[in-house]
Design an enzyme around this catalytic site. Structure first.
Site, PDB file in Angstrom:
ATOM      1  N   TRP A  26      -1.368  10.556   3.930  1.00 48.44           N
ATOM      2  CA  TRP A  26      -1.609   9.111   3.965  1.00 48.44           C
ATOM      3  C   TRP A  26      -0.210   8.503   3.994  1.00 48.44           C
ATOM      4  O   TRP A  26       0.525   8.543   3.003  1.00 48.44           O
ATOM      5  CB  TRP A  26      -2.375   8.683   2.707  1.00 48.44           C
TER       6      TRP A  26
ATOM      7  N   GLY B 215       3.083  11.976  -2.926  1.00 46.88           N
ATOM      8  CA  GLY B 215       3.890  11.151  -3.831  1.00 46.88           C
ATOM      9  C   GLY B 215       4.988  10.448  -3.032  1.00 46.88           C
ATOM     10  O   GLY B 215       4.979  10.440  -1.817  1.00 46.88           O
TER      11      GLY B 215
ATOM     12  N   HIS C  81     -11.120 -27.643  -4.976  1.00 53.87           N
ATOM     13  CA  HIS C  81      -9.689 -27.942  -5.156  1.00 53.87           C
ATOM     14  C   HIS C  81      -8.856 -27.357  -4.026  1.00 53.87           C
ATOM     15  O   HIS C  81      -7.741 -26.894  -4.241  1.00 53.87           O
ATOM     16  CB  HIS C  81      -9.219 -27.404  -6.516  1.00 53.87           C
TER      17      HIS C  81
ATOM     18  N   LYS D  15      -8.630   6.903  -1.564  1.00 53.93           N
ATOM     19  CA  LYS D  15      -9.536   6.909  -2.709  1.00 53.93           C
ATOM     20  C   LYS D  15      -8.775   6.742  -4.020  1.00 53.93           C
ATOM     21  O   LYS D  15      -9.203   6.029  -4.905  1.00 53.93           O
ATOM     22  CB  LYS D  15     -10.338   8.218  -2.755  1.00 53.93           C
TER      23      LYS D  15
ATOM     24  N   CYS E  17      -2.611  11.283  -0.010  1.00 58.44           N
ATOM     25  CA  CYS E  17      -2.416  12.652   0.511  1.00 58.44           C
ATOM     26  C   CYS E  17      -3.261  13.647  -0.281  1.00 58.44           C
ATOM     27  O   CYS E  17      -3.532  13.469  -1.447  1.00 58.44           O
ATOM     28  CB  CYS E  17      -0.951  13.056   0.370  1.00 58.44           C
TER      29      CYS E  17
ATOM     30  N   GLU F 117     -15.687  -8.724  -7.391  1.00 60.00           N
ATOM     31  CA  GLU F 117     -16.004  -7.356  -6.949  1.00 60.00           C
ATOM     32  C   GLU F 117     -16.803  -7.390  -5.654  1.00 60.00           C
ATOM     33  O   GLU F 117     -16.546  -6.605  -4.729  1.00 60.00           O
ATOM     34  CB  GLU F 117     -16.755  -6.596  -8.033  1.00 60.00           C
TER      35      GLU F 117
HETATM   36  C1  AGP Z   1     -12.402   0.270  -4.972  1.00 60.28           C
HETATM   37  O1  AGP Z   1     -13.481   0.056  -4.069  1.00 60.28           O
HETATM   38  C2  AGP Z   1     -11.121   0.529  -4.271  1.00 60.28           C
HETATM   39  N1  AGP Z   1     -11.236   1.698  -3.484  1.00 60.28           N
HETATM   40  C3  AGP Z   1      -9.901   0.462  -5.147  1.00 60.28           C
HETATM   41  O2  AGP Z   1      -9.715  -0.906  -5.417  1.00 60.28           O
HETATM   42  C4  AGP Z   1      -9.932   1.208  -6.503  1.00 60.28           C
HETATM   43  O3  AGP Z   1     -10.843   0.576  -7.369  1.00 60.28           O
HETATM   44  C5  AGP Z   1      -8.536   1.108  -7.126  1.00 60.28           C
HETATM   45  O4  AGP Z   1      -7.635   1.756  -6.260  1.00 60.28           O
HETATM   46  C6  AGP Z   1      -8.447   1.733  -8.533  1.00 60.28           C
HETATM   47  O5  AGP Z   1      -8.759   3.096  -8.446  1.00 60.28           O
HETATM   48  P1  AGP Z   1      -9.030   3.889  -9.820  1.00 60.28           P
HETATM   49  O6  AGP Z   1     -10.251   3.261 -10.439  1.00 60.28           O
HETATM   50  O7  AGP Z   1      -9.233   5.311  -9.411  1.00 60.28           O
HETATM   51  O8  AGP Z   1      -7.822   3.701 -10.706  1.00 60.28           O
END
Ligand code: AGP
Length: 598
Positions: A75, A102, A493, A593, A2, A470
């Site tokens: 969100w 929150g 495996h 994000k 949000c 990653e």
């Molecule tokens: C990364 O591409 C993702 N959007 C997500 O995994 C992100 O890395 C994770 O939520 C951690 O966020 P932060 O680094 O702001 O703590």
């Protein structure tokens, strides 16, 4: 996650709120709304879907004169995305209106009690209980009502409130969810994050947990958790405003990948003098054990860190996802260094993991990108990554700068014979990434071949396995293609059962000491029909040619530094797959994000 905005000033509140919400779109959302005061009456406009839907229903209000209001991008956590579940929420007498970021964990018991007290609920959200509690506690003093309300709330909240008895003011309070106040000229702001207000002010106040702020057009007033008026210092934001613009790139993600060389230079440059790493602002002594805790991409940076610290420093390292760390009763003491990695510095699981580490007397070092964020403020020490604002939900330059910070930290403790060479290698990283960014045709072609795949596997050993994790996440989160990362020796495996003719497997082969092992693993999957893409140093290409269907070469780099270089082709591959699929690259579905709810 949000997004919250609040405005009190001499400009048109609706226009200012819409601008702020636009700048917060990157956080990910599924509905949006605003509320403003018009002749002492609260007006609300809100709807499900993208901000353009809200824009269509507030077009008239933007022409009228309103100067106080709040806005929200939601969100969904409790209650599906819908018009009625969108924020703002209004009390039954239309006196209070709130927006919330929150989770109110005890909202069901509050809701049940309020229903007994005669309140009716419109939405299925947790947030709506706040409006009815404010109504229930209000006896003419909004601060008193607000304190009584938050005293009943368990969980996390960033709240912004308007009240028609106070027509020129906006109120806000936070606990665990981020909130800032912006100080302008004849106007003041409330926001979840800096981009929402950067166009209008660089002077911000960072709200602490349980503090209350009141803004009007001329004044900003703060109260501490005891209800005592307090003074706070502003912080100057140094970002350039374009940092939150695309500047000619089609997507923020592509722009931020191309910013990696500069971001890494900004992160390591000020910390290397005469080929020496100087981290003098950190008060760190050599720990007996290191625990690295993070989420998502930051966690994957931590896995690279594990290999680095153990190889260079011979210190035992554990790496944990924050949501697991918090509940596994970890073995920590004052000889443990806990490294918390977070781009936003607001990820709630990571923030709570930091608190757990401190409760167990561990020294906590945070590697964070957002200055003044909750994790930065609660850590004992902070090693900032100077990547600048990362707007795309998929983390790219943040990961690269997190790795560069990890290399700085590892080398600052390492005093072995290769120290000078390693420091030189680290300083060469930006130009090697530039080299990759200047020749992306092969990556684009690979993406054009594979973007309709059902599954794509990533495989590697050691640092290449950490890197593969990653690469796999990047692909999943923006192309929606199923993907998994495997240690090279592990595929046989079980998972090799999934390899059939044409199954793409992206293999990272940057570690010469285990190259032969990886070549054997590639032969195993080739024998089952796999389509093999290899990422490796240019000097290995000739050797790999006969087993790879496609090779994505990287410059000849010391294997120790390969992850920070080889991740760029993986990021570009994921990006182009997403573009070919027509996805919303910067705001992928279901994702936010910064995950500020558990
Ligand atoms: C990364 O591409 C993702 N959007 C997500 O995994 C992100 O890395 C994770 O939520 C951690 O966020 P932060 O680094 O702001 O703590």
């Amino acid at each position: 996650m949000c997004g919250i905005v609040g405005y009190a000033g001499d400009k048109n509140a609706v226009a200012m709120l819409m601008h702020g919400l636009k700048k917060l779109e990157y956080r990910g959302y599924d509905s949006a709304g605003i509320a403003y005061l018009s002749q002492g009456e609260i007006k609300v406009k809100k709807c499900k879907g993208r901000l353009v839907n809200l824009q269509n229903i507030v077009s008239d209000e933007i022409k009228e004169e309103h100067h106080v209001g709040i806005g929200h991008t939601r969100w969904a956590t409790h209650g599906e995305p819908s018009d009625i579940n969108s924020h703002p929420h209004v009390s039954r007498d239309n006196r209070f209106c709130i927006v919330h970021n929150g989770i109110i964990e005890n909202y069901m018991s509050i809701r049940e009690q309020l229903i007994v007290d005669g309140y009716n609920f419109e939405s299925t959200t947790d947030s709506e209980v706040i409006t009815h509690l404010l109504h229930y506690h209000y006896k003419g003093d909004v601060i008193e009502a607000l304190f009584k309300t938050i005293h009943q709330l368990e969980g996390s909240y960033a709240l912004s409130i308007i009240c028609n008895d106070y027509p020129d003011q906006v109120f806000c309070v936070r606990k665990d969810s981020p909130l800032i106040v912006g100080k302008g000229k004849n106007e003041n702001f409330i926001a979840s994050d800096i981009p929402a207000i950067l166009k209008y002010t660089r002077d911000i106040y960072i709200m602490e947990d349980h503090e209350i702020a009141i803004i009007s057009s001329k004044l900003v007033t703060f109260y501490n958790s005891l209800g005592k008026k307090i003074e706070k210092q502003t912080m100057k934001v140094t970002w350039d405003e374009n940092a939150s613009e695309k500047e000619g790139y089609e997507h923020f993600m592509l722009k931020e990948i191309h910013e990696e060389p500069v971001a890494i230079t900004k992160t390591i440059g000020p910390r290397i003098k005469n080929n020496e790493i100087i981290l003098d602002q950190l008060v760190l002594k050599r720990p007996k054990k290191i625990i690295i805790v993070a989420c998502g991409t930051a966690y994957h940076a931590g896995v690279v860190g594990k290999y680095l610290f153990e190889k260079l420093l011979r210190i035992p390292v554990e790496v944990d996802v924050a949501s697991e760390f918090r509940y596994r009763d970890p073995i920590i003491d004052k000889h443990t260094l806990t490294i918390i990695i977070s781009q936003s510095g607001e990820t709630i699981d990571t923030l709570f993991a930091l608190r757990k580490a401190k409760e167990n007397n561990s020294k906590v070092l945070a590697i964070v990108n957002v200055v003044g964020s909750s994790i930065a403020r609660e850590a004992d020490d902070v090693l900032y990554t100077w990547a600048g604002p990362e707007i795309a939900v998929a983390s790219t330059k943040a990961y690269s700068t997190q790795l560069s910070a990890i290399y700085l930290l590892a080398l600052s403790f390492y005093k072995g014979e290769k120290y000078k060479d390693y420091v030189n290698q680290l300083q060469d990283v930006p130009k090697m990434i530039e080299h990759i960014l200047n020749s992306t045709d092969q990556v684009m072609k690979t993406a054009s071949l594979l973007y309709n795949s059902k599954s794509i596997f990533f495989m590697g050993r050691g640092l290449d396995y950490a890197l593969s994790m990653e690469g796999s996440l990047k692909l999943k989160e923006i192309s929606y293609i199923h993907s998994e990362a495997y240690p090279g020796g592990e595929l046989k495996h079980g998972t090799i059962a999934l390899i059939e003719k044409g199954t793409p497997v992206i293999c990272s082969l940057t570690q010469p000491d285990i190259l032969e092992k990886m070549i054997s693993n590639i032969r195993e999957i080739k024998a089952r029909g796999a389509f093999v893409i290899v990422i490796t140093q240019e000097e290995q290409v000739e050797k790999i040619n006969e087993i790879a269907d496609i090779i994505l070469p990287i410059p000849n780099v010391d294997p120790l530094f390969a992850p920070i270089i080889a991740v760029t082709p993986m990021q570009l591959f994921a990006y182009h797959c997403s573009v070919y699929k027509g996805n919303d690259v910067d705001k992928p579905r279901n994702l936010a994000k910064s995950v500020t709810v558990e």
